[in-house]
Structure formats: structure tokens, C-alpha cells
Design a protein around this motif. Structure first.
Motif, PDB file in Angstrom:
ATOM      1  N   ASP A 143     -11.132   5.841 -85.833  1.00  0.00           N
ATOM      2  CA  ASP A 143     -11.663   5.317 -87.094  1.00  0.00           C
ATOM      3  C   ASP A 143     -10.695   4.281 -87.650  1.00  0.00           C
ATOM      4  OD1 ASP A 143     -13.852   6.948 -86.930  1.00  0.00           O
ATOM      5  OD2 ASP A 143     -12.990   8.524 -88.181  1.00  0.00           O
ATOM      6  N   SER A 144     -11.222   3.191 -88.116  1.00  0.00           N
ATOM      7  CA  SER A 144     -10.362   2.106 -88.585  1.00  0.00           C
ATOM      8  C   SER A 144     -10.616   1.800 -90.053  1.00  0.00           C
ATOM      9  CB  SER A 144     -10.586   0.840 -87.749  1.00  0.00           C
ATOM     10  OG  SER A 144     -11.925   0.388 -87.882  1.00  0.00           O
ATOM     11  N   ALA A 145      -9.651   1.136 -90.650  1.00  0.00           N
ATOM     12  CA  ALA A 145      -9.748   0.684 -92.040  1.00  0.00           C
ATOM     13  C   ALA A 145      -9.298  -0.772 -92.087  1.00  0.00           C
ATOM     14  CB  ALA A 145      -8.884   1.542 -92.949  1.00  0.00           C
ATOM     15  N   THR A 146      -9.807  -1.513 -93.028  1.00  0.00           N
ATOM     16  CA  THR A 146      -9.463  -2.930 -93.166  1.00  0.00           C
ATOM     17  C   THR A 146      -8.948  -3.193 -94.574  1.00  0.00           C
ATOM     18  OG1 THR A 146     -11.146  -3.566 -91.540  1.00  0.00           O
ATOM     19  CG2 THR A 146     -10.311  -5.290 -93.001  1.00  0.00           C
ATOM     20  N   TYR A 196      -6.320  -7.368 -92.255  1.00  0.00           N
ATOM     21  CA  TYR A 196      -5.689  -6.596 -91.170  1.00  0.00           C
ATOM     22  C   TYR A 196      -6.468  -5.293 -91.015  1.00  0.00           C
ATOM     23  CZ  TYR A 196      -2.064  -4.095 -88.514  1.00  0.00           C
ATOM     24  OH  TYR A 196      -1.375  -3.395 -87.558  1.00  0.00           O
ATOM     25  N   THR A 197      -6.691  -4.872 -89.768  1.00  0.00           N
ATOM     26  CA  THR A 197      -7.395  -3.626 -89.470  1.00  0.00           C
ATOM     27  C   THR A 197      -6.438  -2.658 -88.784  1.00  0.00           C
ATOM     28  OG1 THR A 197      -9.516  -4.769 -89.278  1.00  0.00           O
ATOM     29  CG2 THR A 197      -9.353  -2.595 -88.258  1.00  0.00           C
ATOM     30  N   ASP A 203      -2.342   5.488 -94.671  1.00  0.00           N
ATOM     31  CA  ASP A 203      -2.810   5.336 -96.046  1.00  0.00           C
ATOM     32  C   ASP A 203      -1.798   4.723 -96.998  1.00  0.00           C
ATOM     33  OD1 ASP A 203      -1.102   7.485 -95.862  1.00  0.00           O
ATOM     34  OD2 ASP A 203      -2.251   8.787 -97.181  1.00  0.00           O
ATOM     35  N   VAL A 204      -0.635   4.311 -96.510  1.00  0.00           N
ATOM     36  CA  VAL A 204       0.377   3.692 -97.364  1.00  0.00           C
ATOM     37  C   VAL A 204       0.738   2.334 -96.772  1.00  0.00           C
ATOM     38  CG1 VAL A 204       2.629   3.943 -98.466  1.00  0.00           C
ATOM     39  CG2 VAL A 204       1.261   5.971 -97.948  1.00  0.00           C
ATOM     40  N   ILE A 205       0.776   1.305 -97.614  1.00  0.00           N
ATOM     41  CA  ILE A 205       0.909  -0.069 -97.148  1.00  0.00           C
ATOM     42  C   ILE A 205       2.015  -0.781 -97.914  1.00  0.00           C
ATOM     43  CG2 ILE A 205      -0.248  -2.330 -97.136  1.00  0.00           C
ATOM     44  CD1 ILE A 205      -2.850  -0.912 -96.586  1.00  0.00           C
ATOM     45  N   ILE A 206       2.776  -1.618 -97.188  1.00  0.00           N
ATOM     46  CA  ILE A 206       3.713  -2.543 -97.818  1.00  0.00           C
ATOM     47  C   ILE A 206       3.388  -3.938 -97.295  1.00  0.00           C
ATOM     48  CG2 ILE A 206       6.116  -3.257 -98.100  1.00  0.00           C
ATOM     49  CD1 ILE A 206       6.960  -0.399 -97.599  1.00  0.00           C
ATOM     50  N   PHE A 207       3.048  -4.850 -98.192  1.00  0.00           N
ATOM     51  CA  PHE A 207       2.894  -6.256 -97.822  1.00  0.00           C
ATOM     52  C   PHE A 207       4.260  -6.917 -97.961  1.00  0.00           C
ATOM     53  CE2 PHE A 207      -1.253  -4.989 -99.630  1.00  0.00           C
ATOM     54  CZ  PHE A 207      -2.063  -5.237 -98.530  1.00  0.00           C
ATOM     55  N   ASN A 208       4.595  -7.832 -97.048  1.00  0.00           N
ATOM     56  CA  ASN A 208       5.910  -8.453 -97.088  1.00  0.00           C
ATOM     57  C   ASN A 208       5.910  -9.760 -96.317  1.00  0.00           C
ATOM     58  OD1 ASN A 208       7.402  -8.053 -94.224  1.00  0.00           O
ATOM     59  ND2 ASN A 208       6.008  -6.325 -94.597  1.00  0.00           N
ATOM     60  N   ASN A 209       6.959 -10.538 -96.537  1.00  0.00           N
ATOM     61  CA  ASN A 209       7.150 -11.762 -95.753  1.00  0.00           C
ATOM     62  C   ASN A 209       8.396 -11.680 -94.890  1.00  0.00           C
ATOM     63  OD1 ASN A 209       9.203 -12.016 -97.592  1.00  0.00           O
ATOM     64  ND2 ASN A 209       8.680 -14.074 -98.282  1.00  0.00           N
ATOM     65  N   TYR A 219      -3.498   3.080-100.101  1.00  0.00           N
ATOM     66  CA  TYR A 219      -4.731   2.383 -99.720  1.00  0.00           C
ATOM     67  C   TYR A 219      -5.943   3.271 -99.958  1.00  0.00           C
ATOM     68  CZ  TYR A 219      -8.407   0.423 -96.768  1.00  0.00           C
ATOM     69  OH  TYR A 219      -9.595  -0.075 -96.310  1.00  0.00           O
ATOM     70  N   SER A 220      -7.026   2.654-100.426  1.00  0.00           N
ATOM     71  CA  SER A 220      -8.309   3.334-100.550  1.00  0.00           C
ATOM     72  C   SER A 220      -9.397   2.372-100.097  1.00  0.00           C
ATOM     73  CB  SER A 220      -8.566   3.764-101.999  1.00  0.00           C
ATOM     74  OG  SER A 220      -9.914   4.205-102.149  1.00  0.00           O
ATOM     75  N   SER A 221     -10.309   2.876 -99.280  1.00  0.00           N
ATOM     76  CA  SER A 221     -11.394   2.021 -98.799  1.00  0.00           C
ATOM     77  C   SER A 221     -12.336   1.602 -99.931  1.00  0.00           C
ATOM     78  CB  SER A 221     -12.187   2.752 -97.705  1.00  0.00           C
ATOM     79  OG  SER A 221     -12.721   3.969 -98.210  1.00  0.00           O
ATOM     80  N   ASP A 222     -12.254   2.297-101.067  1.00  0.00           N
ATOM     81  CA  ASP A 222     -13.093   1.924-102.213  1.00  0.00           C
ATOM     82  C   ASP A 222     -12.615   0.632-102.877  1.00  0.00           C
ATOM     83  OD1 ASP A 222     -14.656   4.182-101.850  1.00  0.00           O
ATOM     84  OD2 ASP A 222     -13.447   5.401-103.207  1.00  0.00           O
ATOM     85  N   ALA A 223     -11.335   0.311-102.710  1.00  0.00           N
ATOM     86  CA  ALA A 223     -10.781  -0.918-103.307  1.00  0.00           C
ATOM     87  C   ALA A 223      -9.789  -1.508-102.310  1.00  0.00           C
ATOM     88  CB  ALA A 223     -10.105  -0.612-104.637  1.00  0.00           C
ATOM     89  N   PRO A 224     -10.279  -2.187-101.265  1.00  0.00           N
ATOM     90  CA  PRO A 224      -9.404  -2.633-100.178  1.00  0.00           C
ATOM     91  C   PRO A 224      -8.779  -4.013-100.391  1.00  0.00           C
ATOM     92  CG  PRO A 224     -11.676  -3.041 -99.585  1.00  0.00           C
ATOM     93  CD  PRO A 224     -11.702  -2.402-100.948  1.00  0.00           C
TER      94      PRO A 224
END
Length: 491
Positions: A143-146, A196-197, A203-209, A219-224
Motif C-alpha cells: 500500500d502506498s501513500a503520496t 513523492y510516493t 507516517d512521519v516526514i521531514i522535508f529538507n534541502n 502525515y495523513s492521507s486526508d491532508a497530503p
């Protein structure tokens, strides 16, 4: 016919068949998180050994690689080589070590098990795992999430680092800084949108450069869709204009606003004029905030020390947060202007008169204020505090509404159990507390009283009473006394 038969027999006799066995390797998360190469080092002794070719990925099997080695070898080491390696060997031509990590020495099973799965993380020669029988059946679909990221920071490179949280423990999906996100054709207020998929279990994400980053985000698929500092259900729900500032609150990454240190509150600033922005109708409550100019995300977060004008009602905590209280809902106006003389940064609003630091202990939800120790003006004290087994206790500042525990015990101090960063009382008794507040170097002394009764101690010891200055006092003295080496509050 006879000649023909002999001819074929000669050909068959000339063919030499080299027996080989296939080995498979299932990578752990940390091995799979890099673009490195893998190989098998097989051996029987220090003089009988060899290297396989670089292992190749098995189609349809996630993070699974295979290679062949000659039959007759009893031992193998699976090795993670640098991505620049051109040969399977321990050293490269420059004498530089060619290996990042490896398994322990492994015995190749003789019962048909040919897949080794790495189950531990580690460096050097410490990686371990278990053998099983390889199955060529493709892995079941995962199962994947985006997730989507609006690049309001205007980062040149946008990475995403994904965690899986289980009981507070994190297992990474890919090694830091994660993987580069994919640029889409969408834009929000001239800011690019990336996607990104990943497996849905993360369920935990860090965006970075690679250098700057967001905090850990759930992360929640209700508000991606993420446009710092908020999640959205769709791109259409994101309205960045004319926002320029976010007021952020008290957290490790300074990106979560707080009311009474608990409830999150976010709002985009409304532009008033060229240099001023208003956060309209902020709910009443206590705030600890910093201001982040969104166009300068990679620059400095503005804190209390940066204020050009300090309005009545503003004060700072030890982390430079701008602290204030709104007794009723109202507006907060930010002025931010860069001039030749420097940056003008002001924060104005209908702020209540600032409170003073008020220290004590928090017993559950009940606050007990401490008072200054007459013998040490730098020390706070509470005496004869009756605590029941199971009580949860913290040091507390009623002004800034901070709660914490002090783990730096003074000599001979009684020590509570610590559970979830709080003191847990394991024995019902009266306790005395003496603590000093020196940010980064707090210290505490706790005494568990041997008797609940001053009269009992006095009767048992028949000792002389002294005040905290060491002067002998009579029975009619009120205050802190020392009897038999024990401090007590005599009322």
C-alpha cells in the motif's frame, strides 16, 4: 555409427562444467538507503577465498540482490561497497578502504536456505541477520501513500525523509536526507509543487534541502499537501498570498504555535502596508513565539533579542521566544523592514502586563509555589509537601507555563523515579524541595522526611533547635528550623 558415437563422446569429455550456487541478500533499511554496491566474499580459509561479481537486483523483490559463487565454499561475508567501487575487493587502487559495512562471518547453510536477510543495523563487521529459502514469487503489492510539498522556501533541491513510528521508536525508510522529490507541473503563488510516493506504513516526514529542514511532520492521507507550516486537503485550499510571516511557537524546531503551551494556532498574516502585517483575531491565551519571514526561511528566525522596539507586555524566555498574553482575542501586528541601518522588527498588540517568573512544583494539575530560601537567595524551597504514591511531579514556572524535571541532583538528594520525563512518586511521604534555576545547569535537592511530625522528631531526639543561620532558637520560634540535622518548617 561407431565413429559418430566416438566423436560425440570425445566432445562431451572435453566439456568442463563449473558447479555454482546462487546466494540472495535482503537489505536492511540502512543498507537500502544508499546507492551503494553489494558483493559476496566467500572463503574456506585465509588462502582459499574469492569475490563474487557485484550483486544484481532481483526483479519483483524489494531490496533483494543475488549473485553466484563456486560450490565447495562453506563461508560468506556480504559486503556493502562504496558506490564508486569498480571492483569487488577490500581496498581500491589508491589503498583507500573500499567497504562501508559488512555482515559478520556467515556459515552457508546446507539445508537449502540461500537467502540472507539483514535484521540489524551497524557499522564495521557487526551486521547480522537470518537465513531462509529464497522464493521467486514477486513481493505482494505494498500500500502506498503520496505526499505533496509546496516549495515556498524556494529550495534548489527538495528531499523527503520518511519515518515509520512505532511506540515512539523510528525506523527510517531511506537514509538521510532521504530521496529527491519529483517536480510536478503545478504551482501555488509561483511556488513549485513536488510529489513523492512511499509505503503507507510510514507516517512521519521531514522535508529538507540537505541543510535546512522542517520538523518531524505527521502525515495523513486526508491532508497530503504541505505548505509550511500547515497541511491541506487540496492545492485549491492553499492561499499563500499575501502572507509573508508566520508566527511560530514553542517547539524544538520553532514551527508550532502554542496557546497555553498546548493548542496549536496558525494564521497567515494580512498585509497592512509595505512593511506591516497583521495576525487578525488571535484567540486569547498565553503565547511563546518567534517570527519567520517566509522569504527568508534560510536566514534568521526573529526572536526577542531582534526586536527593534519592545512593547509593554512582551518578555523573553531562555530560548529567545517573544512571550506575551492576550487576555481577550485581538490582533498582533508585525513590522519587518530591512534598511541600510539594519533590520526593523517590531511586534505590537494589546498585550497584558507581563508576569514575573513564579517557580514551584506541579503535582498533577495542582501548582504549589516555592519561596526563596532565606539562607540562599539563589535557591527556591518548599517544605513538608505531602506526596502520595503514584503522584506525578514536575518543576514548573507559572509565568511562562513551562514544566520540566531537574536530573542534576545535589549531593545526598533523594531521587524520584522518572517516567515520561516526569517525577513519579513511589512512596507516600512528606518531602522537602530545594532547587536552583540556572538555565542549562539546574540543580535540585530532595529530602524524604523520616517523620511527619515535628513534635515526634523533637521528642525522639530531645535535640536543640537552630534556625537556618545556625543560631539556637526557642520553642516559640516560627519558620525553618534544624533539629537533629533535619530541616523542618515550624508553624
Amino acid at each position: 555409427m561407431k565413429k559418430i558415437f566416438l566423436f560425440f563422446a570425445a566432445v562431451i569429455a572435453a566439456v568442463t562444467v563449473s558447479a555454482e550456487q546462487s546466494l540472495y541478500l535482503k537489505l536492511s533499511a540502512d543498507w537500502a538507503g544508499y546507492t551503494d554496491k553489494f558483493a559476496a566474499y566467500y572463503f574456506n580459509s585465509d588462502t582459499d577465498y574469492g569475490w563474487s561479481d557485484f550483486m544484481t537486483a532481483v526483479a519483483g523483490k524489494e531490496n533483494t540482490y543475488t549473485t553466484t559463487i563456486p560450490d565447495g565454499y562453506a563461508n560468506v561475508i556480504f559486503v556493502r561497497l562504496k558506490d564508486v567501487a569498480t571492483e569487488t575487493r577490500w581496498d581500491n587502487y589508491d589503498g583507500e578502504y573500499n567497504v562501508w559495512s559488512q555482515t559478520v562471518d556467515l556459515v552457508i547453510p546446507t539445508d537449502g536456505k540461500n537467502l540472507f536477510t539483514i535484521t540489524s543495523t551497524g557499522t564495521g563487521k557487526t551486521c547480522t541477520g537470518e537465513w531462509s529459502v529464497f522464493s521467486s514469487e514477486p513481493d505482494a503489492p505494498v500500500d502506498s501513500a503520496t505526499v505533496y510539498f509546496v516549495n515556498i522556501q524556494d529550495w534548489t533541491t527538495v528531499n523527503v525523509y520518511v519515518f515509520e513510528s512505532t511506540s515512539g521508536n523510528y525506523a527510517n525508510y531511506k537514509a538521510w536526507p532521504g530521496e529527491m522529490m519529483h517536480l510536478t507541473a503545478e504551482q501555488v503563488s509561483d511556488h513549485d509543487v513536488y510529489t513523492y510516493t512511499f509505503p503507507a506504513s510510514f507516517d512521519v516526514i521531514i522535508f529538507n534541502n540537505g541543510t535546512d529542514q522542517t520538523p518531524n511532520l505527521t502525515y495523513s492521507s486526508d491532508a497530503p499537501y504541505y505548505a509550511d507550516p500547515s497541511w491541506y486537503a487540496s492545492l485549491d485550499a492553499i492561499n499563500l498570498s499575501p502572507a509573508k510571516f508566520y508566527i511560530t511557537g514553542d517547539s524544538a524546531f520553532m514551527v508550532a504555535a502554542g496557546i497555553d503551551g498546548d493548542h496549536a494556532w496558525w494564521a497567515n498574516a494580512i498585509r497592512v502596508d509595505e512593511d506591516s502585517y497583521t495576525f487578525a483575531n488571535m484567540p486569547a491565551g498565553f503565547y511563546k513565539m518567534k517570527v519567520v519571514p517566509t522569504g527568508s526561511w534560510e536566514g534568521t528566525v526573529m526572536g526577542f533579542d531582534d526586536l527593534s522596539e519592545v512593547a509593554d507586555g512582551l518578555f523573553a524566555d531562555d530560548d529567545r521566544n517573544v512571550c506575551f498574553t492576550l487576555e481577550e482575542a485581538g490582533d498582533v501586528v508585525v513590522t519587518y523592514k530591512v534598511t541600510d541601518e539594519g533590520t526593523i522588527f517590531t511586534l505590537t498588540g494589546n498585550f497584558a502586563v507581563p508576569c514575573a517568573d513564579t517557580y514551584g512544583i506541579l503535582i498533577g494539575d495542582r501548582f504549589v509555589e516555592a519561596y526563596i530560601n532565606p539562607a540562599n537567595e539563589n535557591e527556591y524551597m518548599l517544605t513538608d509537601i505531602y506526596l502520595v504514591e503514584g503522584d506525578i511531579v514536575q518543576v514548573y514556572n507559572a509565568c511562562t507555563q513551562d514544566s520540566w524535571i531537574i536530573t542534576n541532583y545535589k549531593e545526598n538528594s533523594y531521587q524520584f523515579e522518572i517516567e515520561d520525563a516526569k517525577y513519579k512518586v513511589t512512596e507516600s511521604a512528606n518531602y522537602d524541595f530545594y532547587f536552583t534555576i540556572s538555565y542549562g545547569n539546574d540543580a535540585i535537592y530532595i529530602e524524604k522526611k523520616l517523620s511527619d511530625s515535628l513534635n515526634d522528631i523533637n521528642a525522639e531526639t530531645n535535640a536543640t533547635m537552630y534556625n537556618i543561620l545556625g543560631q539556637k532558637v526557642t520553642d516559640d520560634y516560627k519558620g525553618i528550623v534544624i533539629i537533629g540535622g533535619k530541616k523542618m518548617l515550624k508553624r
